[in-house]
Design a protein around this motif. Structure first.
Motif, PDB file in Angstrom:
ATOM      1  N   GLY A  13      -9.566   1.568 -19.950  1.00 51.17           N
ATOM      2  CA  GLY A  13      -9.447   1.062 -18.781  1.00 51.17           C
ATOM      3  C   GLY A  13     -10.794   1.469 -17.848  1.00 51.17           C
ATOM      4  O   GLY A  13     -11.262   2.802 -18.010  1.00 51.17           O
ATOM      5  N   ASN A  14     -11.369   1.073 -16.962  1.00 57.37           N
ATOM      6  CA  ASN A  14     -12.294   1.205 -16.002  1.00 57.37           C
ATOM      7  C   ASN A  14     -12.078   1.210 -14.629  1.00 57.37           C
ATOM      8  O   ASN A  14     -13.117   1.159 -13.695  1.00 57.37           O
ATOM      9  N   SER A  15     -10.725   0.940 -14.135  1.00 57.50           N
ATOM     10  CA  SER A  15     -10.450   1.080 -12.766  1.00 57.50           C
ATOM     11  C   SER A  15      -9.126   1.808 -12.717  1.00 57.50           C
ATOM     12  O   SER A  15      -8.461   1.739 -13.560  1.00 57.50           O
ATOM     13  N   PRO A  16      -8.702   2.204 -11.566  1.00 59.29           N
ATOM     14  CA  PRO A  16      -7.357   3.043 -11.410  1.00 59.29           C
ATOM     15  C   PRO A  16      -6.279   2.100 -12.054  1.00 59.29           C
ATOM     16  O   PRO A  16      -5.350   2.435 -12.303  1.00 59.29           O
ATOM     17  N   SER A  17      -6.349   0.725 -11.455  1.00 60.06           N
ATOM     18  CA  SER A  17      -5.238  -0.164 -11.941  1.00 60.06           C
ATOM     19  C   SER A  17      -5.037  -0.538 -13.461  1.00 60.06           C
ATOM     20  O   SER A  17      -3.947  -0.942 -13.745  1.00 60.06           O
ATOM     21  N   THR A  18      -6.153  -0.269 -14.045  1.00 60.72           N
ATOM     22  CA  THR A  18      -6.044  -0.857 -15.394  1.00 60.72           C
ATOM     23  C   THR A  18      -6.208   0.584 -16.478  1.00 60.72           C
ATOM     24  O   THR A  18      -6.163   0.320 -17.639  1.00 60.72           O
ATOM     25  N   LEU A  19      -6.068   1.677 -15.952  1.00 62.70           N
ATOM     26  CA  LEU A  19      -6.397   2.982 -16.700  1.00 62.70           C
ATOM     27  C   LEU A  19      -4.934   3.329 -17.464  1.00 62.70           C
ATOM     28  O   LEU A  19      -3.976   3.219 -16.795  1.00 62.70           O
ATOM     29  N   GLN A 131     -19.049  20.512 -18.000  1.00 62.22           N
ATOM     30  CA  GLN A 131     -18.085  21.160 -17.521  1.00 62.22           C
ATOM     31  C   GLN A 131     -17.633  20.135 -16.333  1.00 62.22           C
ATOM     32  O   GLN A 131     -16.471  20.245 -15.975  1.00 62.22           O
ATOM     33  N   LEU A 132     -18.798  19.558 -15.735  1.00 63.67           N
ATOM     34  CA  LEU A 132     -18.304  18.825 -14.575  1.00 63.67           C
ATOM     35  C   LEU A 132     -17.551  17.691 -14.769  1.00 63.67           C
ATOM     36  O   LEU A 132     -16.540  17.203 -14.241  1.00 63.67           O
ATOM     37  N   LEU A 133     -18.151  17.161 -16.041  1.00 64.88           N
ATOM     38  CA  LEU A 133     -17.393  15.875 -16.535  1.00 64.88           C
ATOM     39  C   LEU A 133     -15.905  16.284 -16.807  1.00 64.88           C
ATOM     40  O   LEU A 133     -14.903  15.586 -16.454  1.00 64.88           O
ATOM     41  N   ASN A 134     -15.631  17.523 -17.440  1.00 64.04           N
ATOM     42  CA  ASN A 134     -14.170  17.778 -17.626  1.00 64.04           C
ATOM     43  C   ASN A 134     -13.392  18.051 -16.547  1.00 64.04           C
ATOM     44  O   ASN A 134     -12.414  17.536 -16.475  1.00 64.04           O
ATOM     45  N   ARG A 135     -14.041  18.717 -15.450  1.00 62.59           N
ATOM     46  CA  ARG A 135     -13.450  18.621 -14.279  1.00 62.59           C
ATOM     47  C   ARG A 135     -12.925  17.573 -13.609  1.00 62.59           C
ATOM     48  O   ARG A 135     -11.730  17.015 -13.066  1.00 62.59           O
ATOM     49  N   LEU A 136     -13.858  16.481 -13.694  1.00 56.85           N
ATOM     50  CA  LEU A 136     -13.916  15.202 -13.069  1.00 56.85           C
ATOM     51  C   LEU A 136     -12.721  14.545 -13.849  1.00 56.85           C
ATOM     52  O   LEU A 136     -11.847  13.570 -13.087  1.00 56.85           O
ATOM     53  N   GLN A 137     -12.832  14.671 -15.316  1.00 60.50           N
ATOM     54  CA  GLN A 137     -11.508  13.900 -16.094  1.00 60.50           C
ATOM     55  C   GLN A 137     -10.147  14.225 -15.702  1.00 60.50           C
ATOM     56  O   GLN A 137      -9.313  13.701 -16.076  1.00 60.50           O
ATOM     57  N   GLN A 138     -10.265  15.444 -15.244  1.00 60.91           N
ATOM     58  CA  GLN A 138      -8.708  16.032 -14.970  1.00 60.91           C
ATOM     59  C   GLN A 138      -8.140  15.734 -13.517  1.00 60.91           C
ATOM     60  O   GLN A 138      -7.224  16.077 -13.159  1.00 60.91           O
ATOM     61  N   ARG A 139      -9.014  15.210 -12.882  1.00 63.62           N
ATOM     62  CA  ARG A 139      -8.781  14.628 -11.492  1.00 63.62           C
ATOM     63  C   ARG A 139      -7.859  13.438 -11.413  1.00 63.62           C
ATOM     64  O   ARG A 139      -7.685  12.846 -12.558  1.00 63.62           O
ATOM     65  N   SER A 140      -7.198  13.080 -10.427  1.00 63.43           N
ATOM     66  CA  SER A 140      -6.497  11.677 -10.529  1.00 63.43           C
ATOM     67  C   SER A 140      -7.621  10.698 -10.733  1.00 63.43           C
ATOM     68  O   SER A 140      -8.672  10.788  -9.913  1.00 63.43           O
ATOM     69  N   PRO A 141      -7.260   9.700 -11.410  1.00 61.67           N
ATOM     70  CA  PRO A 141      -8.439   8.658 -11.514  1.00 61.67           C
ATOM     71  C   PRO A 141      -8.441   7.691 -10.423  1.00 61.67           C
ATOM     72  O   PRO A 141      -8.013   6.466 -10.951  1.00 61.67           O
ATOM     73  N   ALA A 143     -11.162   5.259  -8.001  1.00 57.70           N
ATOM     74  CA  ALA A 143     -12.317   4.856  -7.884  1.00 57.70           C
ATOM     75  C   ALA A 143     -13.694   5.597  -7.816  1.00 57.70           C
ATOM     76  O   ALA A 143     -14.624   5.631  -8.635  1.00 57.70           O
ATOM     77  N   THR A 144     -13.661   6.598  -7.022  1.00 57.25           N
ATOM     78  CA  THR A 144     -14.749   7.510  -6.677  1.00 57.25           C
ATOM     79  C   THR A 144     -14.952   8.701  -7.857  1.00 57.25           C
ATOM     80  O   THR A 144     -15.919   8.599  -8.216  1.00 57.25           O
ATOM     81  N   THR A 145     -13.669   8.869  -8.612  1.00 60.03           N
ATOM     82  CA  THR A 145     -13.811   9.834  -9.749  1.00 60.03           C
ATOM     83  C   THR A 145     -14.187   9.132 -10.888  1.00 60.03           C
ATOM     84  O   THR A 145     -15.076   9.651 -11.461  1.00 60.03           O
ATOM     85  N   LEU A 146     -14.071   7.711 -11.218  1.00 59.37           N
ATOM     86  CA  LEU A 146     -14.393   7.195 -12.178  1.00 59.37           C
ATOM     87  C   LEU A 146     -15.918   7.037 -12.293  1.00 59.37           C
ATOM     88  O   LEU A 146     -16.689   6.887 -13.121  1.00 59.37           O
ATOM     89  N   GLU A 147     -16.603   6.585 -10.708  1.00 60.29           N
ATOM     90  CA  GLU A 147     -17.906   6.408 -10.681  1.00 60.29           C
ATOM     91  C   GLU A 147     -18.718   7.755 -10.894  1.00 60.29           C
ATOM     92  O   GLU A 147     -19.751   7.616 -11.309  1.00 60.29           O
ATOM     93  N   GLN A 148     -18.050   8.672 -10.427  1.00 53.18           N
ATOM     94  CA  GLN A 148     -18.702  10.048 -10.386  1.00 53.18           C
ATOM     95  C   GLN A 148     -18.801  10.425 -12.131  1.00 53.18           C
ATOM     96  O   GLN A 148     -19.824  10.800 -12.679  1.00 53.18           O
ATOM     97  N   CYS A 149     -17.851   9.973 -13.014  1.00 50.79           N
ATOM     98  CA  CYS A 149     -17.794  10.365 -14.254  1.00 50.79           C
ATOM     99  C   CYS A 149     -18.992   9.519 -14.926  1.00 50.79           C
ATOM    100  O   CYS A 149     -19.675   9.976 -15.909  1.00 50.79           O
ATOM    101  N   LYS A 150     -19.144   8.237 -14.525  1.00 47.26           N
ATOM    102  CA  LYS A 150     -20.245   7.528 -14.964  1.00 47.26           C
ATOM    103  C   LYS A 150     -21.535   8.022 -14.724  1.00 47.26           C
ATOM    104  O   LYS A 150     -22.554   8.033 -15.554  1.00 47.26           O
TER     105      LYS A 150
END
Length: 169
Positions: A13-19, A131-141, A143-150
């Motif tokens: 999934g690529n959005s909070p609603s479809t994750l 390490q940053l990607l790991n921290r971001l992926q552990q956050r609540s998913p 839209a902002t966090t998903l964009e930062q992961c990209k």
């Protein structure tokens, strides 16, 4: 066997609603293996360009070697810059009168310093991005966090291209 890190090893999934996230990937071992490697640990690494997270198995073997002095490695990419030869020549000349080991150490230190200044510390940049990607992926998913992961993944792509160029010189 348990793990350290983010609990989910698969995501779709690529959005909070479809994750959708699950822990699908695991490692198994019997008691004999665990007794043979008593310092083992499993680490869930950050997902990068895949819907599965890689699992890292550390056995504890050779940990002392890994923490030892950093070995010098000459990189072929360095030869793409004309000043590489000058760095070697100058360092070798500055060591006149010294023994071979001292002169080689001087050359390796000067080359290493020059390479970091010229090409940047790609290993460090990659490690920090992961390490940053790991921290971001552990956050609540959200839209902002998903964009930062990209964005971090795109940065990792660029770092990987630079690392790959080491092998193509």
């Amino acid at each position: 066997m348990g793990y350290k890190g983010y609990p989910f090893t698969w995501q779709r999934g690529n959005s909070p609603s479809t994750l959708i996230r699950e822990r699908l990937d695991r490692m198994l071992a019997n008691e004999d293996w665990c007794n043979f490697f008593p310092s083992w640990e499993i680490i869930h690494l950050p997902r990068y360009r895949s819907d599965h997270a890689p699992l890292l198995l550390k056995t504890g073997v050779n940990d002392a070697f890994c923490r030892g002095q950093k070995l010098f490695k000459f990189e072929a990419l360095w030869l793409s810059k004309e000043e590489c030869g000058k760095i070697v020549e100058d360092a070798w000349g500055d060591g006149v009168g010294e023994d071979m080991v001292t002169r080689l150490d001087l050359v390796s230190r000067r080359l290493s310093d020059w390479a970091v200044a010229t090409f940047g510390n790609l290993k460090k940049r990659k490690k920090e991005a992961l390490q940053l990607l790991n921290r971001l992926q552990q956050r609540s998913p959200d839209a902002t966090t998903l964009e930062q992961c990209k964005e971090v993944s795109t940065n990792l792509d660029e770092i990987h291209k630079l690392v790959e160029s080491y092998w193509h010189c």
